[in-house]
Write a protein that holds these residues in place. Structure first.
Motif, PDB file in Angstrom:
ATOM      1  N   MET A   1      27.678  27.167 -60.246  1.00  0.00           N
ATOM      2  CA  MET A   1      28.423  27.951 -59.276  1.00  0.00           C
ATOM      3  C   MET A   1      27.713  27.881 -57.938  1.00  0.00           C
ATOM      4  N   ILE A   2      28.485  27.823 -56.893  1.00  0.00           N
ATOM      5  CA  ILE A   2      27.936  27.769 -55.537  1.00  0.00           C
ATOM      6  C   ILE A   2      27.223  29.091 -55.247  1.00  0.00           C
ATOM      7  N   PRO A   3      26.009  29.035 -54.696  1.00  0.00           N
ATOM      8  CA  PRO A   3      25.256  30.276 -54.458  1.00  0.00           C
ATOM      9  C   PRO A   3      26.015  31.303 -53.613  1.00  0.00           C
ATOM     10  N   LYS A   4      26.741  30.848 -52.616  1.00  0.00           N
ATOM     11  CA  LYS A   4      27.486  31.780 -51.760  1.00  0.00           C
ATOM     12  C   LYS A   4      28.589  32.489 -52.561  1.00  0.00           C
ATOM     13  N   ALA A   5      29.252  31.756 -53.466  1.00  0.00           N
ATOM     14  CA  ALA A   5      30.285  32.358 -54.319  1.00  0.00           C
ATOM     15  C   ALA A   5      29.660  33.376 -55.265  1.00  0.00           C
ATOM     16  N   ALA A   6      28.473  33.062 -55.793  1.00  0.00           N
ATOM     17  CA  ALA A   6      27.774  33.995 -56.671  1.00  0.00           C
ATOM     18  C   ALA A   6      27.397  35.264 -55.909  1.00  0.00           C
ATOM     19  N   GLN A   7      26.998  35.116 -54.643  1.00  0.00           N
ATOM     20  CA  GLN A   7      26.674  36.285 -53.824  1.00  0.00           C
ATOM     21  C   GLN A   7      27.908  37.148 -53.591  1.00  0.00           C
ATOM     22  N   MET A   8      29.041  36.506 -53.316  1.00  0.00           N
ATOM     23  CA  MET A   8      30.287  37.246 -53.098  1.00  0.00           C
ATOM     24  C   MET A   8      30.712  37.974 -54.374  1.00  0.00           C
ATOM     25  N   LEU A   9      30.517  37.324 -55.520  1.00  0.00           N
ATOM     26  CA  LEU A   9      30.851  37.942 -56.800  1.00  0.00           C
ATOM     27  C   LEU A   9      29.943  39.142 -57.070  1.00  0.00           C
ATOM     28  N   GLY A  10      28.679  39.014 -56.728  1.00  0.00           N
ATOM     29  CA  GLY A  10      27.744  40.134 -56.856  1.00  0.00           C
ATOM     30  C   GLY A  10      28.115  41.293 -55.947  1.00  0.00           C
ATOM     31  N   LEU A  11      28.573  40.961 -54.748  1.00  0.00           N
ATOM     32  CA  LEU A  11      29.030  41.985 -53.807  1.00  0.00           C
ATOM     33  C   LEU A  11      30.250  42.711 -54.366  1.00  0.00           C
ATOM     34  N   ALA A  12      31.171  41.952 -54.941  1.00  0.00           N
ATOM     35  CA  ALA A  12      32.362  42.556 -55.556  1.00  0.00           C
ATOM     36  C   ALA A  12      31.964  43.474 -56.711  1.00  0.00           C
ATOM     37  N   MET A  13      30.968  43.081 -57.469  1.00  0.00           N
ATOM     38  CA  MET A  13      30.498  43.900 -58.591  1.00  0.00           C
ATOM     39  C   MET A  13      29.909  45.210 -58.082  1.00  0.00           C
ATOM     40  N   ARG A  14      29.098  45.135 -57.037  1.00  0.00           N
ATOM     41  CA  ARG A  14      28.499  46.347 -56.488  1.00  0.00           C
ATOM     42  C   ARG A  14      29.554  47.264 -55.868  1.00  0.00           C
ATOM     43  N   ALA A  15      30.648  46.681 -55.384  1.00  0.00           N
ATOM     44  CA  ALA A  15      31.737  47.465 -54.802  1.00  0.00           C
ATOM     45  C   ALA A  15      32.704  47.971 -55.868  1.00  0.00           C
TER      46      ALA A  15
END
Length: 99
Positions: A1-15
Motif C-alpha cells: 500500500m502506498i504510504p500516503k494512502a495508509a496515512q489517510m486510512l489511519g486518519l480516517a480511523m482516528r476520525a
C-alpha cells in the motif's frame, strides 16, 4: 500500500470514519454508509465475491489493496480483510491514491 494512502486510512480511523469486518462492511454498503471499500488481496474467494458483488450492486467503489496485515497496520489494528470508509472526502482521497 502506498504510504500516503495508509496515512489517510489511519486518519480516517482516528476520525471514526472506518468500519471493519466482513459483516459490518456488507451492512454499511447496504445502508449506504460506505463510500469506499478496501479489500485485501489475500481475502478468501468467498469473501471477495460477496463483498465485490455487494459493492457492484449498490454502486460503491471497491479497491483491492495489499495483504490483510498491511491493511490492519494502516489503521493500527491486527489483520483486517475488509475496510469501509464512511466519509466521502476521505474515501475520494484514498481511492485517488490507490488507483
Amino acid at each position: 500500500m502506498i504510504p500516503k494512502a495508509a496515512q489517510m486510512l489511519g486518519l480516517a480511523m482516528r476520525a471514526r470514519k472506518v468500519i471493519t469486518g466482513e459483516g459490518l462492511v456488507v451492512e454499511a454498503v447496504r445502508n449506504g454508509k460506505a463510500k469506499l471499500v478496501l479489500l485485501a488481496a489475500d481475502a478468501s474467494a468467498n469473501t471477495s465475491k460477496k463483498v465485490q458483488d455487494k459493492c457492484a450492486h449498490y454502486g460503491v467503489p471497491c479497491v483491492s489493496a495489499t495483504d490483510r496485515y498491511e491493511l490492519g497496520r494502516a489503521i493500527g489494528k491486527d489483520e483486517r480483510v475488509t475496510i469501509a470508509v464512511t466519509d466521502g472526502k476521505l474515501a475520494e482521497s484514498i481511492q485517488r491514491l490507490l488507483t
